[in-house]
Write a protein that holds these residues in place. Sequence first.
Motif, PDB file in Angstrom:
ATOM      1  N   ASN A 319     -40.680  79.388 -43.529  1.00 26.36           N
ATOM      2  CA  ASN A 319     -39.600  78.805 -42.729  1.00 26.36           C
ATOM      3  C   ASN A 319     -38.821  77.728 -43.475  1.00 26.36           C
ATOM      4  N   ARG A 320     -39.080  77.544 -44.768  1.00 23.15           N
ATOM      5  CA  ARG A 320     -38.516  76.402 -45.465  1.00 23.15           C
ATOM      6  C   ARG A 320     -37.765  76.729 -46.746  1.00 23.15           C
ATOM      7  N   CYS A 321     -38.458  77.332 -47.718  1.00 24.36           N
ATOM      8  CA  CYS A 321     -37.905  77.386 -49.068  1.00 24.36           C
ATOM      9  C   CYS A 321     -36.706  78.318 -49.173  1.00 24.36           C
ATOM     10  N   ASN A 322     -36.792  79.474 -48.519  1.00 25.94           N
ATOM     11  CA  ASN A 322     -35.778  80.504 -48.734  1.00 25.94           C
ATOM     12  C   ASN A 322     -34.730  80.588 -47.630  1.00 25.94           C
ATOM     13  N   ARG A 323     -34.608  79.540 -46.845  1.00 30.74           N
ATOM     14  CA  ARG A 323     -33.566  79.518 -45.825  1.00 30.74           C
ATOM     15  C   ARG A 323     -32.185  79.758 -46.435  1.00 30.74           C
ATOM     16  N   VAL A 324     -31.341  80.460 -45.695  1.00 26.82           N
ATOM     17  CA  VAL A 324     -29.930  80.569 -46.059  1.00 26.82           C
ATOM     18  C   VAL A 324     -29.204  79.443 -45.343  1.00 26.82           C
ATOM     19  N   LEU A 325     -28.554  78.571 -46.103  1.00 31.86           N
ATOM     20  CA  LEU A 325     -27.943  77.367 -45.540  1.00 31.86           C
ATOM     21  C   LEU A 325     -26.424  77.398 -45.572  1.00 31.86           C
ATOM     22  N   THR A 326     -25.851  78.520 -45.960  1.00 35.46           N
ATOM     23  CA  THR A 326     -24.392  78.642 -46.005  1.00 35.46           C
ATOM     24  C   THR A 326     -23.816  78.490 -44.603  1.00 35.46           C
ATOM     25  N   PRO A 327     -22.930  77.518 -44.365  1.00 32.34           N
ATOM     26  CA  PRO A 327     -22.352  77.354 -43.027  1.00 32.34           C
ATOM     27  C   PRO A 327     -21.721  78.648 -42.526  1.00 32.34           C
TER      28      PRO A 327
END
Length: 560
Positions: A319-327
């Motif tokens: 649930n942490r390292c590979n999150r996609v954070l692109t708005p």
Amino acid sequence: MTAQLLIGPLLRRVTGDRATIWVETSAPTTVRVEAEGGASGSAPTFCAYGHHYALIVVSGLAPGSWHSYRVLLEDHEVWPVAGSPYPPSVIRTRAADDADQPVSLLFGSCRQATPQATGRQLPPDALDAYARRLMADPDHRPDLLVLLGDQVYADETSHKVRRFLRRNRPAGHDGPADQVITFEEYTKLYLESWRDPEVRWLFSTVPSVMIFDDHEIIDDWNTSASWRADMAREPWWRERISAGLASYWVYQHLGNLSPDELDADPLYQKVSAAEDATDLLHDFGLGVDDPGSAENTDQPYQWSFALDLGRTRLVVLDNRCNRVLTPGARAMLPAAEWDWFISQAHGDYDHLVVGSSLPWLMPPAIHHLEAWNEKVSESRRSRRWAAFGEKVRRAFDLEHWAAFGKSFDALGELFRRLGEGGVGAPGHRVGAGGAYAAPASISVLSGDVHHSYVARAEFGHAMATPVMQLTCSPIHNEVPLPLRPLMRVAWLPPVTRAVRGLAKSAGASKPLVRWKRLSGPYFGNAIGTLSLDGRHAQALIEGTTKDGRLHEVVAAEYQP
């Protein structure tokens, strides 16, 4: 120099007639494990950052049996410790045909080091309490211990670790004075936490798997794209993220892999063959620090993993390292890893258990607040409004599944399709007509939020498969007293309706699933047990008393 056993043995995976055991030693050596009945295995240590580790595969274990074992460094026996007051450490194998065998999963998250190390007046450690009970009643040991994050706290260190930092950091170091940064500093966290005598014995005799949450790196790790940009400007961050991920790979992730998966892991093959794997792991830690982007088609290193125990399938998600954070394209997992998860949801099993460090189903008012915040933070109409949303996100830790709305809905849709069965459902095939059987249960195991509860998902129509959120946290920590009333009222319908109105005003859609709290919340230290027998499931969360015993605080039974 004669090698000594620094940490371990940790019994990790037991797969068929093989088991993996992890150790850290004080010097290079060959580690041999000899089990009762003639099973054995050995491996040389590998070296990284001046530390020495081995992962030993023990082969030839008889099915359906208990095997006491000993650990030798060269020819010197180091486990069990001479004069130990604890029962023998054993490897328990399941029957060759274990389809009818019950499965018992012990789970929880958020464990700070022992009270002696922290100096804080925390309630008794639930893992210590469980270990003591198991010593008195060893026949009732669980099949697996599932640790769901914050096994160590890199950003909330003990007095002992802080003294080490003050004495050993070079003058002029610009990192946070009370937080670990280097690999060497990370090793001190594991040393003080995993050498707790009761927990050390528990780890030696109950198989375990682990996944990180934010505190293995830093609070609110990978909250958003702007959070990452801000951290990247810190001069100490590259060393911190490299050391944090490299140490997690060594101390926690390696043991999640079965012997066959270890053979197929190219990094493990390189590290175990290298004379000194420091540079390999340093570069690895930097290289995997990428939560992905909507445009990135490269598959990142996969921290998520899956395993089967009898008729139960466990899938543990990163649930942490590979999150996609692109708005506008935020996701809890990148596309390739989500596809892998979907493939694991297909199969021949009765019970699906999903390990998610962050709860899928939060108290409803908090869920709607996070949904509101996601819309506000990604507002294209006003930069000031979006900046305000980002400040609120970070201030109140609004970064659970609800803050990744598309992923929240996708997970609910997967569970709905699984639970309905029938043609086209992603369960296991029954018969030749293309129909699929619904699972007997779907359970989401989570931690993080420093309180425990059980909730049931409702999909708007009758569905045979119960879908449950089982949250157990902390094992050894506490939630501040002022926050407890807020977490209680977040379940209340009037509060939920008010915050839902706020989320709706920002454009957040209504969740596709509703949920009802069945038990809890409980705010003390606790450990959970999920027992699966035939088509029946039972969840039990036990808290610690002042004298360090366990007592029932949350319970639920469910079946089709």
